[in-house]
Design a protein around this motif. Structure first.
Motif, short mmCIF file in Angstrom:
data_model
loop_
_atom_site.label_atom_id
_atom_site.label_comp_id
_atom_site.label_asym_id
_atom_site.label_seq_id
_atom_site.Cartn_x
_atom_site.Cartn_y
_atom_site.Cartn_z
N GLY A 41 0.81 -1.21 0.00
CA GLY A 41 0.00 0.00 0.00
C GLY A 41 0.85 1.26 0.00
N SER A 42 0.15 2.40 0.12
CA SER A 42 0.85 3.67 0.12
C SER A 42 0.04 4.73 0.87
CB SER A 42 1.11 4.14 -1.32
OG SER A 42 -0.11 4.35 -1.98
N PHE A 43 0.72 5.79 1.23
CA PHE A 43 0.10 6.96 1.85
C PHE A 43 0.01 8.03 0.77
CE2 PHE A 43 0.42 11.11 3.89
CZ PHE A 43 -0.58 11.03 4.84
N LYS A 44 -1.16 8.62 0.63
CA LYS A 44 -1.36 9.63 -0.40
C LYS A 44 -1.36 11.02 0.22
CE LYS A 44 -3.92 6.58 -3.46
NZ LYS A 44 -3.75 5.35 -2.76
N VAL A 45 -0.44 11.86 -0.22
CA VAL A 45 -0.37 13.25 0.23
C VAL A 45 -1.15 14.08 -0.78
CG1 VAL A 45 1.15 15.19 0.76
CG2 VAL A 45 1.91 12.86 1.23
N ASN A 46 -2.11 14.87 -0.28
CA ASN A 46 -2.88 15.76 -1.13
C ASN A 46 -3.13 17.06 -0.39
OD1 ASN A 46 -5.00 15.16 0.65
ND2 ASN A 46 -5.69 13.46 -0.62
N THR A 47 -3.98 17.91 -0.92
CA THR A 47 -4.21 19.23 -0.32
C THR A 47 -4.93 19.13 1.03
OG1 THR A 47 -6.23 19.43 -1.63
CG2 THR A 47 -4.23 20.44 -2.52
N ASN A 48 -5.57 18.00 1.35
CA ASN A 48 -6.26 17.83 2.63
C ASN A 48 -5.35 17.29 3.72
OD1 ASN A 48 -8.67 18.68 1.46
ND2 ASN A 48 -9.15 16.62 0.76
N ASN A 94 7.27 10.52 21.57
CA ASN A 94 7.16 9.08 21.34
C ASN A 94 8.49 8.42 21.01
OD1 ASN A 94 4.37 9.24 21.70
ND2 ASN A 94 4.00 9.63 19.53
N ALA A 95 9.60 9.13 21.22
CA ALA A 95 10.93 8.59 20.90
C ALA A 95 11.26 7.44 21.84
CB ALA A 95 11.97 9.68 21.01
N LYS A 96 11.75 6.35 21.26
CA LYS A 96 12.06 5.15 22.05
C LYS A 96 13.55 5.03 22.37
CE LYS A 96 8.19 2.62 20.12
NZ LYS A 96 7.77 1.55 19.23
N SER A 97 14.40 5.59 21.54
CA SER A 97 15.84 5.45 21.72
C SER A 97 16.40 6.63 22.53
CB SER A 97 16.54 5.39 20.36
OG SER A 97 17.93 5.34 20.52
N ALA A 98 17.44 6.36 23.29
CA ALA A 98 18.11 7.41 24.06
C ALA A 98 19.03 8.25 23.17
CB ALA A 98 18.90 6.80 25.20
N ASN A 99 19.39 7.72 22.00
CA ASN A 99 20.26 8.43 21.07
C ASN A 99 19.49 9.61 20.47
OD1 ASN A 99 21.94 9.27 18.99
ND2 ASN A 99 22.48 7.20 18.38
N THR A 100 20.06 10.81 20.53
CA THR A 100 19.35 11.99 20.03
C THR A 100 19.24 12.01 18.51
OG1 THR A 100 21.39 13.29 20.02
CG2 THR A 100 20.02 13.40 22.00
N GLU A 101 20.05 11.22 17.81
CA GLU A 101 20.02 11.20 16.35
C GLU A 101 19.22 10.02 15.80
OE1 GLU A 101 24.03 11.43 14.99
OE2 GLU A 101 24.28 13.46 15.71
N ALA A 102 18.65 9.20 16.66
CA ALA A 102 17.85 8.06 16.22
C ALA A 102 16.45 8.53 15.84
CB ALA A 102 17.77 7.01 17.32
N TYR A 103 15.83 7.82 14.90
CA TYR A 103 14.46 8.14 14.51
C TYR A 103 13.73 6.88 14.08
CZ TYR A 103 15.82 7.74 9.59
OH TYR A 103 16.26 7.27 8.39
N GLU A 104 12.41 6.97 14.12
CA GLU A 104 11.52 5.94 13.57
C GLU A 104 10.58 6.63 12.60
OE1 GLU A 104 9.49 3.22 16.09
OE2 GLU A 104 11.16 3.14 17.50
N LEU A 105 10.41 6.02 11.46
CA LEU A 105 9.52 6.55 10.43
C LEU A 105 8.53 5.45 10.09
CD1 LEU A 105 8.75 8.67 8.26
CD2 LEU A 105 10.59 7.76 6.86
N ASN A 106 7.27 5.64 10.45
CA ASN A 106 6.21 4.66 10.17
C ASN A 106 5.23 5.27 9.19
OD1 ASN A 106 7.03 2.53 11.95
ND2 ASN A 106 6.48 3.90 13.63
N ILE A 107 5.12 4.63 8.04
CA ILE A 107 4.23 5.11 6.99
C ILE A 107 3.08 4.11 6.88
CG2 ILE A 107 4.04 5.77 4.57
CD1 ILE A 107 7.15 6.08 4.67
N ALA A 108 1.88 4.55 7.24
CA ALA A 108 0.68 3.73 7.14
C ALA A 108 -0.22 4.35 6.08
CB ALA A 108 -0.03 3.66 8.49
#
Length: 168
Positions: A41-48, A94-108
């Protein structure tokens, strides 16, 4: 002859296994994240679509992303304080890691969530930008995925020893 044949067989099997491991990752993100799970699947970015954030620090990254979409895709998305459906959500709480440069990207299908502390949100935004299509359309589709990344080393740099190269 047997040794040559078995060597060629071992090399071809090794190459096939290596090619299979690299084949699973189809997202073009540089540097390659530590963990990528691609979904259907994909996430659709539009004007809304809305850009949501939690704190003032998160708003800075959300504003950078808003400006990027405005200048490159001619999409003027509004900033909101709380996440909703059809939103891109930047969150440091909602950051789970103690590292300041860590990230999580969840695309639903209904929301994109970028979570991390401090500069991790910025790096997550950079990865999200790399997932955007190159052609400028009114509607943008981003493949659903779950990405987790943090730097392997605390210090990143390059040392170039120019004294080894002598010029005449």
């Amino acid at each position: 002859m047997k040794k040559l044949f078995s060597l060629a067989l071992a090399l071809s099997l090794g190459a096939a296994v290596f090619a299979q491991e690299k084949k699973d990752i189809t997202l073009n993100i540089v540097p390659l994240p530590q963990h990528v799970q691609i979904k259907n699947g994909s996430f659709k970015v539009n004007t809304n679509t809305k850009i949501a954030f939690d704190s003032d620090e998160d708003k800075k990254v959300a504003t950078l992303f808003q400006d990027f979409l405005k200048s490159n895709y001619n999409l003027n998305l509004s900033l909101v304080k709380s996440p909703a459906k059809n939103s891109i959500y930047f969150s440091s709480k909602n950051a789970k890691s103690a590292n300041t440069e860590a990230y999580e990207l969840n695309i639903a299908a209904d929301q994109i969530t970028v979570s991390g502390k401090a500069s991790g949100l910025f790096y997550g935004m950079q990865s999200l930008i790399q997932l955007l299509p190159v052609d400028k359309r009114a509607s943008i589709e981003i493949p659903q995925a779950s990405i987790q990344d943090e730097p392997r080393f605390a210090y990143r740099g390059l040392h170039l020893d120019v004294s080894v190269t002598f010029f005449l």
